[in-house]
Every structure is written in structure tokens, then in C-alpha cells.
Design an enzyme around this catalytic site. Structure first.
Site, short mmCIF file in Angstrom:
data_model
loop_
_atom_site.label_atom_id
_atom_site.label_comp_id
_atom_site.label_asym_id
_atom_site.label_seq_id
_atom_site.Cartn_x
_atom_site.Cartn_y
_atom_site.Cartn_z
N CYS A 98 79.46 41.38 12.86
CA CYS A 98 79.34 41.13 14.30
C CYS A 98 77.91 41.26 14.82
O CYS A 98 77.54 40.55 15.76
CB CYS A 98 80.30 42.04 15.07
SG CYS A 98 82.01 41.53 14.81
N LYS A 130 85.75 41.62 23.04
CA LYS A 130 85.76 40.46 22.14
C LYS A 130 86.87 40.62 21.12
O LYS A 130 87.37 41.72 20.91
CB LYS A 130 84.40 40.34 21.44
CG LYS A 130 83.98 41.62 20.72
CD LYS A 130 82.57 41.53 20.23
CE LYS A 130 82.51 41.01 18.80
NZ LYS A 130 83.26 41.85 17.86
N ASP A 183 79.82 47.01 19.03
CA ASP A 183 81.02 47.53 18.34
C ASP A 183 80.87 48.90 17.67
O ASP A 183 81.31 49.07 16.51
CB ASP A 183 81.50 46.50 17.30
CG ASP A 183 81.87 45.16 17.92
OD1 ASP A 183 81.67 44.98 19.13
OD2 ASP A 183 82.34 44.27 17.18
C1 VGL Z 1 83.76 43.49 12.87
C2 VGL Z 1 85.02 43.00 11.03
C3 VGL Z 1 86.08 42.68 11.82
C4 VGL Z 1 82.45 43.95 13.45
C5 VGL Z 1 84.82 43.16 13.68
O1 VGL Z 1 82.43 44.44 14.59
O2 VGL Z 1 81.43 43.85 12.72
N1 VGL Z 1 83.87 43.41 11.55
N2 VGL Z 1 85.97 42.77 13.15
#
Ligand code: VGL
Ligand code: ZN
Length: 185
Positions: free
Chosen positions: A140, A101, A15
Site C-alpha cells: 500500500c 480504503k 495503514d
Molecule cells: C495492505 C495487504 C493487504 C497494506 C493492505 O496496507 O499494505 N497489504 N491489504
């Protein structure tokens, strides 16, 4: 760094998207600092023919994890928006295997393994050990790494290639990962 990558290894980047970096919708302090570090690992992986996997948060409009639906987060990484793109300086090769995701309407997916089939794909590709970096360390990255251990992969966490949402969350995440047998490099 490069001499420690070996056959059966993969680089898993979690991410590294515009919305998780300073100026984004859910900014993580120094989130962009992981980019040059990861670029060096990407280069090393390519030089040694080590495969690269990159997950990305890819939420539908009005996702269940957003505050407007009673979730914990401001809207972020909405499908097709600028904020959902990989960081513009992250040099992912075309051969990168990408993992979407957070697409479900009924629940969030913090882990890149959660209902994505990733473990099956990694086993098909002969992967035994994952070198992991990305965002956020206490959300994540943590969920992904814990699932990777449950699925039987060795995990090397690239400490300088990740940042937490909160310092306290980061400490707790590192403790949980260490307890799960993750090695820190
Ligand atoms: C994430 C908060 C909400 C991440 C994803 O990738 O860590 N954090 N969605
Ligand atoms: Zn999200």
C-alpha cells in the site's frame, strides 16, 4: 528533520494498523517499529502546523482480497474489529484527516488515492509535497506513492518509517519508487 518540513507539505501515514503489526492477522516483520519514528514526525508536523493524513484499510467481512474469495491475503482489517484499529501507540492528533480504503466489494484498493478523492482534497488544502511512511512498503505504501507522483505531488519517503511484507518486495518497491522520482530520507 523539522527544519525540512515547510508550508505546502503534509505528512501521509499509510495503514499503521494492529493487523499489520506483529501479533496481527497479516503481520509485517518489525511493522510496529515504524510507530515511534512516526510519532516524532507527527510531533514535528504539529509544531509546524503541517497537516496530517492517515489512511486505513477498512474491509467488509468476506472481502474480495481475502483467501476465502480467492484473493491473496488472510482476512485482515475487518471493519470494526480490534485488528482494524490504528496501532494503539500511534499518536494521531484529532486534527488528522483519515482516509478509508479497501471498502469496495468488487476490488481491492491498495493506494490511498484509489477512488478516494484524496488528490482533490490535498490540492484543496494547498499540499504540494508529501512525507510518507507506514505499511506495507511493497504493497500500500508503494501504490500510494506511485499514485501521488502521477497526481503531481512531490514525495519524500521516510525510509525508517516503513517496512515491507518481504525483503525482496521491499527492494523492488524502492527501485520502482526511485524510478518514479521519489526521494528517500
Ligand atoms: C495492505 C495487504 C493487504 C497494506 C493492505 O496496507 O499494505 N497489504 N491489504
Ligand atoms: Zn487489505
Amino acid at each position: 528533520m523539522t527544519e525540512r518540513l515547510q508550508p505546502g507539505d503534509a505528512l501521509l501515514i499509510v495503514d499503521v494498523q494492529v493487523d499489520f503489526c506483529p501479533g496481527g492477522a497479516l503481520p509485517i516483520a518489525e511493522g510496529d517499529r515504524v510507530v515511534p519514528v512516526l510519532n516524532r514526525w507527527i510531533e514535528a508536523a504539529q509544531a509546524q502546523k503541517i497537516p496530517i493524513y492517515a489512511s486505513y484499510d477498512w474491509h467488509p467481512l468476506g472481502h474480495v482480497s481475502f483467501k476465502e474469495r480467492g484473493g491473496p491475503w488472510p482476512p485482515h482489517c475487518v471493519q470494526g474489529t480490534e485488528g482494524a484499529r490504528f496501532h494503539p501507540e500511534l499518536r494521531l492528533p484529532d486534527s488528522t484527516v483519515k482516509i478509508a480504503k479497501g471498502v469496495r466489494f468488487d476490488q481491492d484498493q491498495y493506494s490511498a488515492f484509489d477512488q478516494t478523492g484524496l488528490a482533490v482534497r490535498l490540492r484543496q488544502d494547498g499540499i504540494k509535497r508529501l512525507w510518507v511512511g507506514g505499511l506495507a512498503e511493497d504493497v500500500c505504501v508503494l501504490a500510494t506513492v506511485l499514485d501521488a507522483r502521477k497526481e503531481g505531488f512531490e514525495v519524500m519517503l521516510i525510509a525508517e518509517a516503513t517496512r515491507p511484507v518481504t525483503p525482496q518486495g521491499g527492494e523492488e518497491a524502492r527501485r520502482k519508487m526511485r524510478d518514479a522520482g521519489v526521494q528517500f530520507v
